[in-house]
Design a protein around this motif. Sequence first.
Motif, short mmCIF file in Angstrom:
data_model
loop_
_atom_site.label_atom_id
_atom_site.label_comp_id
_atom_site.label_asym_id
_atom_site.label_seq_id
_atom_site.Cartn_x
_atom_site.Cartn_y
_atom_site.Cartn_z
N SER A 28 70.02 13.00 0.98
CA SER A 28 68.72 12.29 0.77
C SER A 28 68.36 11.42 1.84
O SER A 28 69.30 11.23 2.86
CB SER A 28 68.86 11.38 -0.44
OG SER A 28 69.77 10.27 -0.34
N SER A 29 67.30 11.04 2.08
CA SER A 29 66.93 10.28 3.54
C SER A 29 65.88 9.18 3.08
O SER A 29 66.14 8.22 2.64
CB SER A 29 66.46 11.33 4.68
OG SER A 29 66.16 10.47 5.54
N CYS A 30 64.54 9.66 2.71
CA CYS A 30 63.61 8.84 2.61
C CYS A 30 63.45 8.20 1.34
O CYS A 30 62.93 7.03 1.14
CB CYS A 30 62.10 9.39 3.13
SG CYS A 30 61.75 10.64 1.49
N ARG A 31 63.97 9.03 0.20
CA ARG A 31 63.66 8.55 -1.08
C ARG A 31 62.40 8.28 -1.64
O ARG A 31 62.13 7.32 -2.63
CB ARG A 31 64.72 7.31 -1.38
CG ARG A 31 66.17 7.70 -0.92
CD ARG A 31 67.18 6.87 -1.50
NE ARG A 31 68.38 7.14 -0.93
CZ ARG A 31 69.62 6.65 -1.07
NH1 ARG A 31 69.67 5.54 -1.85
NH2 ARG A 31 70.67 6.73 -0.63
N GLY A 33 59.87 10.72 -1.38
CA GLY A 33 59.28 12.05 -1.87
C GLY A 33 58.52 12.80 -0.49
O GLY A 33 57.76 13.49 -0.96
N THR A 34 58.85 12.30 0.48
CA THR A 34 58.32 12.83 1.87
C THR A 34 59.08 13.62 2.73
O THR A 34 58.54 14.82 3.26
CB THR A 34 57.53 11.57 2.55
OG1 THR A 34 58.50 10.73 2.80
CG2 THR A 34 56.32 11.03 1.85
N CYS A 35 60.25 13.13 2.84
CA CYS A 35 61.04 13.95 3.99
C CYS A 35 61.52 15.25 3.46
O CYS A 35 61.94 16.29 4.17
CB CYS A 35 62.25 13.20 4.54
SG CYS A 35 63.78 13.19 3.21
N ARG A 36 61.97 15.26 2.33
CA ARG A 36 62.30 16.84 1.60
C ARG A 36 63.64 16.78 1.75
O ARG A 36 64.31 17.97 1.61
CB ARG A 36 61.45 17.84 2.04
CG ARG A 36 60.06 18.14 1.72
CD ARG A 36 59.19 18.87 2.46
NE ARG A 36 59.63 20.29 2.67
CZ ARG A 36 59.18 21.18 1.93
NH1 ARG A 36 58.04 20.86 0.99
NH2 ARG A 36 59.59 22.25 1.80
N ALA A 37 64.39 15.86 2.33
CA ALA A 37 65.89 16.30 2.57
C ALA A 37 66.71 16.40 1.25
O ALA A 37 67.78 17.30 1.28
CB ALA A 37 66.62 15.02 3.03
N CYS A 38 66.06 16.09 0.16
CA CYS A 38 66.72 16.05 -1.14
C CYS A 38 66.37 17.36 -2.10
O CYS A 38 66.75 17.57 -3.06
CB CYS A 38 66.57 14.75 -1.99
SG CYS A 38 64.84 14.67 -2.36
N LEU A 67 61.85 17.43 -5.87
CA LEU A 67 62.71 16.39 -5.02
C LEU A 67 63.05 15.39 -5.85
O LEU A 67 62.45 14.41 -6.55
CB LEU A 67 61.23 15.61 -4.22
CG LEU A 67 60.61 16.83 -3.24
CD1 LEU A 67 59.38 16.06 -2.60
CD2 LEU A 67 61.78 17.28 -2.05
S1 FES Z 1 64.78 12.03 0.01
FE1 FES Z 1 63.21 12.37 1.16
S2 FES Z 1 62.13 13.64 -0.14
FE2 FES Z 1 63.84 13.16 -1.32
#
Ligand code: FES
Length: 89
Positions: A28-31, A33-38, A67
């Motif tokens: 995870s990164s942004c938490r 719903g924008t970066c899509r890391a998760c 996400l």
């Molecule tokens: S942590 Fe960035 S979209 Fe889920």
Amino acid sequence: MPSGWCFVASPDVTLLQSARAAGIRLPSSCRNGTCRACICQLLQGEIRYRMEWPGLSREEKLEGWVLPCVAYPVADIVLAAPAAERNEG
Ligand code: FES
């Protein structure tokens, strides 16, 4: 291949937070719903978002990509998250 890791997911808590509370770390990164890391794939069950449109295309949504940082479970779910790690101990 599924890990078989199970955790209790409350409808009022994001999947990311529920997994973490159970000692399972999803990327995870942004938490928000924008970066899509998760990003991971919903194999079974249903989730909902509280935000208007998380960072997924219509096609991705149809293919089951979710996400977890902004997803709340509606029913029992099965996720494919190959990058998940479990905290030892
Ligand atoms: S942590 Fe960035 S979209 Fe889920």
